[in-house]
Enzyme design. Structure first.
Site, short mmCIF file in Angstrom:
data_model
loop_
_atom_site.label_atom_id
_atom_site.label_comp_id
_atom_site.label_asym_id
_atom_site.label_seq_id
_atom_site.Cartn_x
_atom_site.Cartn_y
_atom_site.Cartn_z
N HIS A 142 142.85 84.99 91.57
CA HIS A 142 141.39 85.07 91.53
C HIS A 142 140.83 84.03 90.56
O HIS A 142 140.82 84.23 89.36
CB HIS A 142 140.94 86.48 91.13
CG HIS A 142 139.46 86.64 91.11
ND1 HIS A 142 138.80 87.44 90.21
CD2 HIS A 142 138.49 86.07 91.88
CE1 HIS A 142 137.50 87.38 90.43
NE2 HIS A 142 137.29 86.54 91.43
N GLU A 154 142.93 85.05 87.33
CA GLU A 154 143.63 86.34 87.28
C GLU A 154 144.77 86.30 88.29
O GLU A 154 144.55 86.06 89.48
CB GLU A 154 142.66 87.48 87.62
CG GLU A 154 141.56 87.66 86.61
CD GLU A 154 140.55 88.72 87.02
OE1 GLU A 154 140.15 89.52 86.16
OE2 GLU A 154 140.16 88.76 88.20
N ASN A 192 136.05 91.92 87.14
CA ASN A 192 135.08 92.67 87.93
C ASN A 192 135.20 94.18 87.76
O ASN A 192 134.22 94.91 87.93
CB ASN A 192 135.18 92.29 89.41
CG ASN A 192 134.54 90.94 89.69
OD1 ASN A 192 133.64 90.51 88.98
ND2 ASN A 192 135.03 90.24 90.70
#
Length: 291
Positions: A142, A154, A192
């Protein structure tokens, strides 16, 4: 396990950036798109980005080999050109069914050693890993927008990810010039998983009338040093995007109290007031700036 040739599926907002940093890291890169116009637009973004890097380097008395980086990137409309890649990173539309279909195709197309990765910000990596037919060779990678500037990636592992595959993926992230953090396949990963509930709680405060949008945002900017307040950030990301993430998480994890959909968010989306992208959300916008 060395990653030398990288395939990137999608040359849009995220994909073109991933292709560029992979090439800057020394990899040979093949970027796949489904339409010539989309491919040309993405490669054009890379050209502009590399030109800016060369210009900035020159201003500081140094140099940047933009031509050398660009020479390592090839665009293609033929999915078969991904077959011999060491790593294929998916950066397409945030639709789980579409992603699963893609990885099922790639699982049959690519060499057995190929590692697969998704750049998804919210979907479970395990679901795509199973669809690929090779869950042990699947990770999440990510990256953050804009990929060329943001320093984080990530690296997400599932319960079935092979340890050597994970380490190879993390080494690739480092080669791209990023700080690579490790995370299990949990909703939203690290950023997130913390950020979206924070945005949701800010909207619930606004919904209850605890404070105005402006005061909530100022509080977090001045009280915690954040560059942008949570409600302004929701507008910037897109109210529809935020709602979609929360709806998916609530459906998949109905007993998780951190996953809550504020009525005020759903109402704005129903009114087509989606934030920056439509010129109005909780604030009014002119381009990338609040009006």
């Amino acid at each position: 396990m060395s990653i030398k040739k990288v395939g990137v599926v999608g040359c849009g907002l995220m994909g073109h950036g991933i292709a560029q940093v992979a090439a800057q890291g020394g990899c040979t890169v093949v970027v796949f798109e489904t339409a010539e116009a989309a491919l040309a637009a993405g490669l054009g973004r890379i050209d502009k980005s590399l030109a800016k890097l060369a210009e900035k380097a020159a201003e500081k008395g140094g140099s940047f080999d933009a031509a050398g980086v660009r020479a390592r990137i090839t665009g293609t409309l033929a999915k078969a050109d991904l077959a011999d890649c060491d790593l294929v990173v998916e950066a397409i539309v945030e639709n789980l069914d579409v992603k699963k279909t893609l990885f099922a195709e790639l699982g049959k197309l690519c060499k057995p050693e190929t590692i697969f990765a998704s750049n998804t910000s919210s979907f479970p990596i395990a679901a795509m890993a199973e669809a690929s037919g090779r869950p042990s060779r699947f990770v999440g990678l990510h990256f953050f927008n804009p990929v060329q500037l943001m320093k984080l990636v990530e690296v997400v592992r599932t319960d079935k990810t092979d340890a050597a595959v994970f380490e190879a993926a993390r080494a690739f992230g480092v080669a791209c010039g990023k700080t690579a953090i490790a995370c299990k396949d949990t909703p939203g990963f690290v950023v997130n998983r913390l950020l979206v509930p924070y945005m949701s709680q800010a909207l619930l405060m606004l919904e209850r009338g605890d404070a105005s949008a402006e005061d909530i945002d100022i509080a977090m900017k001045l009280g915690t040093g954040y560059p942008m307040g949570p409600i302004e950030l929701t507008d910037y990301v897109g109210l529809d995007t935020t709602l979609s993430i929360l709806e998916g998480w609530v459906k998949a994890h109905p007993n998780e109290p951190a996953f809550t959909i504020p009525k005020i968010l759903a109402s704005k989306v129903a009114e087509k007031k989606l934030g920056r992208k439509t010129g109005e959300g909780f604030y009014k916008w002119q381009g990338d700036k609040k009006a």
